[in-house]
Design an enzyme around this catalytic site. Sequence first.
Site, PDB file in Angstrom:
ATOM      1  N   LYS A 290       7.582  -4.984   3.805  1.00  0.00           N
ATOM      2  CA  LYS A 290       6.582  -3.974   3.439  1.00  0.00           C
ATOM      3  C   LYS A 290       6.665  -3.088   4.891  1.00  0.00           C
ATOM      4  CE  LYS A 290       2.225  -2.552   1.950  1.00  0.00           C
ATOM      5  NZ  LYS A 290       0.850  -2.953   1.347  1.00  0.00           N
TER       6      LYS A 290
ATOM      7  N   ASP B 223       0.220   0.278 -10.729  1.00  0.00           N
ATOM      8  CA  ASP B 223       1.467   0.011 -10.056  1.00  0.00           C
ATOM      9  C   ASP B 223       0.824  -1.365  -9.000  1.00  0.00           C
ATOM     10  OD1 ASP B 223      -0.268   2.101  -8.691  1.00  0.00           O
ATOM     11  OD2 ASP B 223       1.122   1.976  -7.219  1.00  0.00           O
TER      12      ASP B 223
ATOM     13  N   ARG C 263       8.085   2.082   0.419  1.00  0.00           N
ATOM     14  CA  ARG C 263       8.595   1.338   1.718  1.00  0.00           C
ATOM     15  C   ARG C 263       8.464   0.050   1.752  1.00  0.00           C
ATOM     16  NH1 ARG C 263       2.089   1.856   4.228  1.00  0.00           N
ATOM     17  NH2 ARG C 263       0.995   0.923   2.530  1.00  0.00           N
TER      18      ARG C 263
ATOM     19  N   ASP D  87      -0.823  -6.258  -3.155  1.00  0.00           N
ATOM     20  CA  ASP D  87      -0.976  -4.926  -2.519  1.00  0.00           C
ATOM     21  C   ASP D  87      -2.456  -4.918  -1.914  1.00  0.00           C
ATOM     22  OD1 ASP D  87       1.532  -3.994  -2.706  1.00  0.00           O
ATOM     23  OD2 ASP D  87       1.094  -2.877  -4.518  1.00  0.00           O
TER      24      ASP D  87
ATOM     25  N   ARG E 175       5.642  -5.066 -11.239  1.00  0.00           N
ATOM     26  CA  ARG E 175       4.535  -4.878 -11.633  1.00  0.00           C
ATOM     27  C   ARG E 175       4.254  -4.326 -12.659  1.00  0.00           C
ATOM     28  NH1 ARG E 175       2.839  -2.824  -6.065  1.00  0.00           N
ATOM     29  NH2 ARG E 175       4.556  -3.664  -4.798  1.00  0.00           N
TER      30      ARG E 175
END
EC number: 2.7.7.-
Length: 544
Positions: A155, A294, A136, A304, A225
């Site tokens: 995002k 990830d 996303r 994240d 990542r």
Amino acid sequence: MCTHTGHSAAPSLSGLIDAEPCHFWLPLMPNEPTDVLPPTSFNVPFGTRPGIAALGERFFTRLSPTPLPSPYLVSVAPAAAALLGWNETDLQDAVKDPAFIDSFVGNAVPDWADPLATVYSGHQFGVWAGQLGDGRAIRLAEAQTPGGPWEIQLKGGGLTPYSRMADGRAVLRSSIREYLCSEAMYALGVPTTRALSIIGSDAPVRRETIETSAVVTRLAPSFIRFGHFEHFAAREDHASLRQLADFVIDNFYPACRNAANPYQALLRDVSLLTADMVAHWQAVGFCHGVMNTDNMSILGLTIDYGPFGFLDAFDANHICNHSDQQGRYAYSQQPQVAFWNLHCLAQALLPLWRDANAADPEAEKAAAVEAAREALDPFRDRYAEAFFRHYRAKLGLRSEQEQDETLMTNLFRVLHENRVDYTSFWRNLSRVSSLDNSHDAAVRDLFLDRAAWDAWAAEYRARLQSEQSDDAARTTAMLATNPKYVLRNHMAETAIRAARDKDFSEVDRLMAVLSKPFDEQPEAESYAKLPPDWASGLEVSCSS
């Protein structure tokens, strides 16, 4: 990405290296663009460069974001905007332009943009999960600024070929949390991605309940990542793996190019930055909550922000993620998990220094594994050095002494046993006297067992006196190290509840307070109070 698929103990490096290659990825989707959005001419104060797009289409899919109906600006962060070249005056003018909202929510593609979604895989909760994203997040462009490159990412920008069964959206609730925490962590000095803006929409999305959509515009020099490397290693696509590693070295770790084994040097340098990052997390009481591979940045950045939390009452085994039922990512486990994740990265990079034509394959394999171990060996010492450096600063200690580890161990024990509020403790400790207990009341009152404080305080005062600590100078230094304000869950929750009613003032107020976490800010005193009783019932999970 946060999917709870199981739990496993951390394997040794040899266990990871010796494992059979993973083949549980989803096939790459056809590299075809989605419906083309209308272009828009929106002037920005930066140039652009290809960035990861220069690698070719094995690494990404070009596509347009998915529009959101009736978008509205929730908040914009001046400090992050400055990275792209906007001063506050120009920023206020820019956000009045409808093209700003259209560009950063994904309703139009600016003429300077090259939107794409990258492909990566990874381990989630210790289990190989195959291909994961970008599900996303859509890279809008890579800005070229005097301060270096900044990848601009939406995002919640909509479906991508890598969305799996998800909807490509982010909700307002989680977007506010990520937006605020990204900038709060930067102000605390923690390596982190940044957040430019939140743009909301009343478009409904289903999580545990029906919520509304939002898009966070994130910034980072790169969003590559560990999982990007794992993806190509698992596919045994060693040419793409090498191309990706070369890109990272050339753009972010150029000194590694001069090493005898540049890829081993890359692994070593990534591990050192990761150690620094996690040590800083521990010092500020930050719990990430979902340290899947990830969610690990190749640049050692916090990335994240999902079910994160700052410690309230100190619990060494605090679990901030309600979905983490076994505590894999508990506060105390973060350094070990980071090391485990680095082993996964080592396994992914290993083919880059293997010799497929070696006369003695077993000896060659052993040498390759040993090279990986050598690259990771400095992690523990680097973490310990950073950890003790942070905590000596938090304690106001100018020198290193042999008894410091015992002093800290005893402190963590009494903090844990008394469930002392972590942030309040350090802030109030900054003002105690090295001579007597005349300034102890504020910190002593945080303890259920006051005698436990008295005993440790005597030990601490003796340590301060051993280096003839000057109280005034020490207090000044400690107040600049121990924040008064962190983003506690109840603070974020209050802002979220107001935002659901289209009142975004609390989001902006928190952003202003958290941008100066070490300042007194008398007008913001309420944000430094202990959490209200209702805060103990708050739970955060992978739902976002």
